[in-house]
Design a protein around this motif. Structure first.
Motif, PDB file in Angstrom:
ATOM      1  N   ASN A 176       0.824  -1.202   0.000  1.00 25.85           N
ATOM      2  CA  ASN A 176       0.000   0.000   0.000  1.00 25.85           C
ATOM      3  C   ASN A 176       0.865   1.262   0.000  1.00 25.85           C
ATOM      4  OD1 ASN A 176      -2.572   1.275   0.095  1.00 25.85           O
ATOM      5  ND2 ASN A 176      -2.213   1.768   2.263  1.00 25.85           N
ATOM      6  N   ARG A 177       2.060   1.164   0.660  1.00 29.76           N
ATOM      7  CA  ARG A 177       2.970   2.304   0.697  1.00 29.76           C
ATOM      8  C   ARG A 177       3.429   2.666  -0.711  1.00 29.76           C
ATOM      9  NH1 ARG A 177       6.394   4.822   4.244  1.00 29.76           N
ATOM     10  NH2 ARG A 177       5.873   3.418   5.944  1.00 29.76           N
ATOM     11  N   TYR A 178       3.655   1.626  -1.553  1.00 21.98           N
ATOM     12  CA  TYR A 178       4.173   1.866  -2.895  1.00 21.98           C
ATOM     13  C   TYR A 178       3.080   1.990  -3.940  1.00 21.98           C
ATOM     14  CZ  TYR A 178       8.764   0.912  -1.037  1.00 21.98           C
ATOM     15  OH  TYR A 178       9.926   0.976  -0.321  1.00 21.98           O
ATOM     16  N   ALA A 179       1.842   1.846  -3.540  1.00 26.01           N
ATOM     17  CA  ALA A 179       0.747   1.972  -4.496  1.00 26.01           C
ATOM     18  C   ALA A 179       0.614   3.416  -4.949  1.00 26.01           C
ATOM     19  CB  ALA A 179      -0.566   1.506  -3.843  1.00 26.01           C
ATOM     20  N   SER A 180       0.050   3.606  -6.128  1.00 20.84           N
ATOM     21  CA  SER A 180      -0.125   4.951  -6.671  1.00 20.84           C
ATOM     22  C   SER A 180      -1.187   5.706  -5.887  1.00 20.84           C
ATOM     23  CB  SER A 180      -0.527   4.865  -8.144  1.00 20.84           C
ATOM     24  OG  SER A 180      -0.788   6.159  -8.640  1.00 20.84           O
ATOM     25  N   HIS A 181      -0.889   6.933  -5.518  1.00 19.55           N
ATOM     26  CA  HIS A 181      -1.845   7.768  -4.799  1.00 19.55           C
ATOM     27  C   HIS A 181      -2.092   9.036  -5.614  1.00 19.55           C
ATOM     28  CE1 HIS A 181      -1.758   5.444  -1.000  1.00 19.55           C
ATOM     29  NE2 HIS A 181      -0.499   5.204  -1.334  1.00 19.55           N
ATOM     30  N   VAL A 182      -2.542   8.856  -6.839  1.00 15.11           N
ATOM     31  CA  VAL A 182      -2.701   9.974  -7.748  1.00 15.11           C
ATOM     32  C   VAL A 182      -3.642  11.025  -7.178  1.00 15.11           C
ATOM     33  CG1 VAL A 182      -3.458  10.660 -10.049  1.00 15.11           C
ATOM     34  CG2 VAL A 182      -2.187   8.523  -9.722  1.00 15.11           C
ATOM     35  N   SER A 183      -4.699  10.593  -6.514  1.00 13.25           N
ATOM     36  CA  SER A 183      -5.709  11.531  -6.031  1.00 13.25           C
ATOM     37  C   SER A 183      -5.407  12.042  -4.629  1.00 13.25           C
ATOM     38  CB  SER A 183      -7.092  10.853  -6.053  1.00 13.25           C
ATOM     39  OG  SER A 183      -7.078   9.712  -5.190  1.00 13.25           O
ATOM     40  N   ASP A 184      -4.278  11.611  -4.038  1.00 14.49           N
ATOM     41  CA  ASP A 184      -3.942  12.007  -2.674  1.00 14.49           C
ATOM     42  C   ASP A 184      -3.348  13.412  -2.688  1.00 14.49           C
ATOM     43  OD1 ASP A 184      -3.147  12.345  -0.114  1.00 14.49           O
ATOM     44  OD2 ASP A 184      -1.766  10.636  -0.049  1.00 14.49           O
ATOM     45  N   GLY A 185      -4.062  14.382  -2.147  1.00 12.96           N
ATOM     46  CA  GLY A 185      -3.558  15.739  -2.079  1.00 12.96           C
ATOM     47  C   GLY A 185      -3.150  16.144  -0.689  1.00 12.96           C
ATOM     48  N   VAL A 186      -2.987  15.166   0.182  1.00 10.61           N
ATOM     49  CA  VAL A 186      -2.678  15.447   1.585  1.00 10.61           C
ATOM     50  C   VAL A 186      -1.168  15.373   1.798  1.00 10.61           C
ATOM     51  CG1 VAL A 186      -3.042  14.742   3.978  1.00 10.61           C
ATOM     52  CG2 VAL A 186      -4.885  14.479   2.296  1.00 10.61           C
ATOM     53  N   ALA A 187      -0.600  16.465   2.231  1.00 10.52           N
ATOM     54  CA  ALA A 187       0.848  16.493   2.474  1.00 10.52           C
ATOM     55  C   ALA A 187       1.177  15.768   3.771  1.00 10.52           C
ATOM     56  CB  ALA A 187       1.335  17.938   2.551  1.00 10.52           C
ATOM     57  N   PRO A 188       2.323  15.129   3.843  1.00 15.99           N
ATOM     58  CA  PRO A 188       2.729  14.471   5.087  1.00 15.99           C
ATOM     59  C   PRO A 188       3.108  15.498   6.150  1.00 15.99           C
ATOM     60  CG  PRO A 188       4.493  14.341   3.477  1.00 15.99           C
ATOM     61  CD  PRO A 188       3.312  14.941   2.775  1.00 15.99           C
ATOM     62  N   GLY A 189       3.237  15.031   7.369  1.00 15.21           N
ATOM     63  CA  GLY A 189       3.678  15.903   8.448  1.00 15.21           C
ATOM     64  C   GLY A 189       5.137  16.278   8.293  1.00 15.21           C
ATOM     65  N   LYS A 190       5.558  17.292   9.046  1.00 16.95           N
ATOM     66  CA  LYS A 190       6.944  17.743   8.980  1.00 16.95           C
ATOM     67  C   LYS A 190       7.860  16.742   9.681  1.00 16.95           C
ATOM     68  CE  LYS A 190       6.404  21.721  11.017  1.00 16.95           C
ATOM     69  NZ  LYS A 190       6.731  23.074  11.513  1.00 16.95           N
ATOM     70  N   ILE A 191       9.135  16.725   9.218  1.00 12.78           N
ATOM     71  CA  ILE A 191      10.131  15.946   9.958  1.00 12.78           C
ATOM     72  C   ILE A 191      10.544  16.735  11.190  1.00 12.78           C
ATOM     73  CG2 ILE A 191      10.993  14.890   7.832  1.00 12.78           C
ATOM     74  CD1 ILE A 191      13.467  16.666   8.089  1.00 12.78           C
ATOM     75  N   THR A 192      11.144  16.059  12.140  1.00 10.97           N
ATOM     76  CA  THR A 192      11.655  16.698  13.357  1.00 10.97           C
ATOM     77  C   THR A 192      13.164  16.584  13.366  1.00 10.97           C
ATOM     78  OG1 THR A 192       9.643  16.114  14.580  1.00 10.97           O
ATOM     79  CG2 THR A 192      11.612  16.715  15.874  1.00 10.97           C
ATOM     80  N   ILE A 193      13.870  17.702  13.311  1.00 11.25           N
ATOM     81  CA  ILE A 193      15.324  17.695  13.305  1.00 11.25           C
ATOM     82  C   ILE A 193      15.827  17.318  14.696  1.00 11.25           C
ATOM     83  CG2 ILE A 193      17.419  19.068  12.967  1.00 11.25           C
ATOM     84  CD1 ILE A 193      15.947  18.480  10.407  1.00 11.25           C
ATOM     85  N   VAL A 194      16.626  16.288  14.738  1.00  9.52           N
ATOM     86  CA  VAL A 194      17.228  15.838  15.999  1.00  9.52           C
ATOM     87  C   VAL A 194      18.590  16.486  16.203  1.00  9.52           C
ATOM     88  CG1 VAL A 194      18.081  13.838  17.282  1.00  9.52           C
ATOM     89  CG2 VAL A 194      15.978  13.660  15.921  1.00  9.52           C
ATOM     90  N   ASP A 195      19.364  16.541  15.111  1.00 12.71           N
ATOM     91  CA  ASP A 195      20.715  17.102  15.208  1.00 12.71           C
ATOM     92  C   ASP A 195      21.245  17.322  13.792  1.00 12.71           C
ATOM     93  OD1 ASP A 195      23.067  18.021  16.291  1.00 12.71           O
ATOM     94  OD2 ASP A 195      23.856  16.039  16.830  1.00 12.71           O
ATOM     95  N   HIS A 196      22.311  18.071  13.667  1.00 11.05           N
ATOM     96  CA  HIS A 196      23.034  18.170  12.404  1.00 11.05           C
ATOM     97  C   HIS A 196      24.498  18.428  12.717  1.00 11.05           C
ATOM     98  CE1 HIS A 196      22.452  22.535  13.098  1.00 11.05           C
ATOM     99  NE2 HIS A 196      23.561  22.674  12.384  1.00 11.05           N
ATOM    100  N   LYS A 197      25.362  17.997  11.792  1.00 10.31           N
ATOM    101  CA  LYS A 197      26.787  18.236  11.990  1.00 10.31           C
ATOM    102  C   LYS A 197      27.417  18.661  10.669  1.00 10.31           C
ATOM    103  CE  LYS A 197      28.833  13.649  11.203  1.00 10.31           C
ATOM    104  NZ  LYS A 197      29.720  12.619  11.779  1.00 10.31           N
ATOM    105  N   PRO A 198      28.423  19.516  10.740  1.00 15.05           N
ATOM    106  CA  PRO A 198      29.057  19.993   9.506  1.00 15.05           C
ATOM    107  C   PRO A 198      29.918  18.909   8.868  1.00 15.05           C
ATOM    108  CG  PRO A 198      30.228  20.857  11.410  1.00 15.05           C
ATOM    109  CD  PRO A 198      29.008  20.131  11.941  1.00 15.05           C
ATOM    110  N   LEU A 199      29.955  18.905   7.544  1.00 18.19           N
ATOM    111  CA  LEU A 199      30.846  18.062   6.757  1.00 18.19           C
ATOM    112  C   LEU A 199      31.705  18.982   5.886  1.00 18.19           C
ATOM    113  CD1 LEU A 199      28.274  15.379   5.497  1.00 18.19           C
ATOM    114  CD2 LEU A 199      29.780  15.217   7.491  1.00 18.19           C
ATOM    115  N   TYR A 200      32.704  18.393   5.201  1.00 13.30           N
ATOM    116  CA  TYR A 200      33.524  19.185   4.290  1.00 13.30           C
ATOM    117  C   TYR A 200      32.684  19.595   3.090  1.00 13.30           C
ATOM    118  CZ  TYR A 200      37.539  17.726   7.033  1.00 13.30           C
ATOM    119  OH  TYR A 200      38.421  17.521   8.052  1.00 13.30           O
ATOM    120  N   GLY A 201      32.339  20.881   3.053  1.00 13.50           N
ATOM    121  CA  GLY A 201      31.510  21.369   1.967  1.00 13.50           C
ATOM    122  C   GLY A 201      30.070  20.909   2.056  1.00 13.50           C
ATOM    123  N   GLY A 202      29.621  20.525   3.239  1.00 10.39           N
ATOM    124  CA  GLY A 202      28.260  20.025   3.370  1.00 10.39           C
ATOM    125  C   GLY A 202      27.825  19.889   4.809  1.00 10.39           C
TER     126      GLY A 202
END
Length: 424
Positions: free
Chosen positions: A24-50
């Motif tokens: 069902n997760r991979y089924a086509s949801h052509v008529s689905d106009g409902v956006a998912p909820g936001k992600i929750t940022i737990v942490d971030h760390k710097p990388l070289y150039g990213g």
């Protein structure tokens, strides 16, 4: 019905329900106009150039992935994505260590995006500028070369802008090298300038996101000059004759002949122009084994040596369009070089060279590379001439086989030496 059958039926039912949910997760949801909820940022760390972002996912059933988007200084937008299976996402391409804003979205199967979560990140120094700061330029023989370090092994383009005056005409040229090696060395060859002619050099380094350094002035250098040493006066000891305690190799096995290595003619598959040790190269006696074997040349006069070009056996067929044995079976992959020192009456080690195997070439390109031969400097990290010598020794120590570990190299087609006549 016994208890085992009930358990089996229950397990099967759970599998079917789970499979249906996943399907069902991979089924086509052509008529689905409902956006998912936001992600929750737990942490971030710097990388070289990213940067790397860690997050918790919303509980939407049709969630597909997380996307991160940022806009570079050139106005171009870059998007990175990660599957809902993982809890982190890497973003690259920042051209400086200034703060950058990244917007992160949850995206479902219908392409609906959640509200953005904006995070400001300060990356570490990007790879392309780290490469640029590591570049060194050194003069060579009718050439110069560049060394650089790319410990992150990211794809970069190194632009070399160089200018000189030849026969009264000013020339400005650019050569581009692409690389992702941890350490690399690239040559700009065939600059037939005198030691008095300066070459001015600037470099620029670019990454795959379009970030590029300002031109870096590497200054002016002068090149070294050498000539191809004529082979007309060269002679070879007989097989197993000892020169300074080292036996001359045996190279007259099967169709091979040692004399072919210094006749100025390369093996093209149809002319059988090579030496062959027949697996007894050290002395010609089977009991003494094959490698290491030593090819010793009396140069006929005293020279200061600068570089060597070796050509392998080809044997790739009459049409000369197939790779044949180039960079593989029976050919020498690694060798040592020595010159005879009259002052000490002994062989002096010069350097060791491993012939690199080209990658990504077509059959015809392998032939072209093989026929051009492999060039090596006597002193690769500090180009200079050897002490004046009359005798040169080429010690073949490994084949290409087994990643340069096997001692089964039987063949060599041609040796050409460069340098200058010694003043004695």
């Amino acid at each position: 019905m016994n208890i085992r059958k009930y358990i089996a039926m229950g397990a099967a039912l759970l599998l079917i329900v789970g499979a249906c949910k996943e399907e069902n997760r991979y089924a086509s949801h052509v008529s689905d106009g409902v956006a998912p909820g936001k992600i929750t940022i737990v942490d971030h760390k710097p990388l070289y150039g990213g940067a790397r972002f860690f997050y918790d996912l919303p509980a939407d059933e049709d969630l597909l992935q997380v996307e991160a988007v940022y806009t570079a200084k050139n106005g171009k937008s870059y998007t990175f994505s990660a599957s809902y299976f993982v809890d982190s996402l890497d973003v690259y391409g920042f051209g400086s260590t200034d703060p950058h804003e990244v917007k992160l979205y949850a995206v479902d199967r219908s392409g609906n995006r959640s509200e953005a979560v904006t995070v400001s990140v300060t990356p570490l120094e990007p790879a392309f500028s780290r490469v640029a700061s590591s570049i060194e330029v050194k003069p060579g023989f009718s050439s110069f070369f560049l060394d650089w370090i790319n410990e992150l092994q990211q794809n970069v383009n190194v632009y070399v802008d160089y200018s000189f005056t030849l026969n009264g005409q000013h020339r400005e040229l650019t050569t581009v090298f692409s690389s992702n090696l941890a350490e690399d060395r690239r040559f700009i060859n065939d600059l037939f300038l005198s030691p008095q002619d300066e070459v001015r050099i600037r470099v620029r380094v670019e990454d795959r996101f379009g970030n590029i350094t300002e031109p870096i002035d590497m200054g002016a250098i002068t090149l070294y000059e050498d000539i191809e040493i004529p082979k007309g006066n060269w002679t070879l000891p007989n097989a197993n004759d000892s020169i300074g305690g080292v036996p001359m190799c045996f190279g007259d096995g099967l169709e091979g002949r040692s004399a072919k290595v210094i006749d100025g003619i390369i093996d093209r598959g149809d002319n059988l122009n090579f030496m062959h040790t027949h697996s007894r190269g050290r002395t010609g006696r089977t009991a003494d084994g094959n490698m290491p074997w030593n090819f010793i040349i009396d140069l006929g006069d005293y020279y200061e040596l600068s570089r060597i070009v070796t050509v392998q056996r080809h044997s790739g067929g009459l049409a000369n369009i197939n790779r044949g044995q180039y960079y593989q079976s029976e050919n020498v992959g690694m060798y040592n070089m020595y010159v005879w020192d009259d002052d000490t009456d002994q062989w002096v080690f010069i350097s060791q060279h491993k012939i690199p195997v080209p990658v990504g070439l077509s059959e015809l390109e392998f032939v072209q590379a093989g026929e051009a031969g492999d060039e090596a400097y006597m002193y690769p990290n500090d180009p200079q001439y050897t002490k004046p010598t009359r005798w040169f020794r080429y010690e073949a120590i490994k084949s290409f086989n087994g990643n340069y570990t096997l001692e089964d190299a039987n063949c060599l087609s041609e040796i050409t030496l460069f340098g200058r006549k010694a003043n004695r």
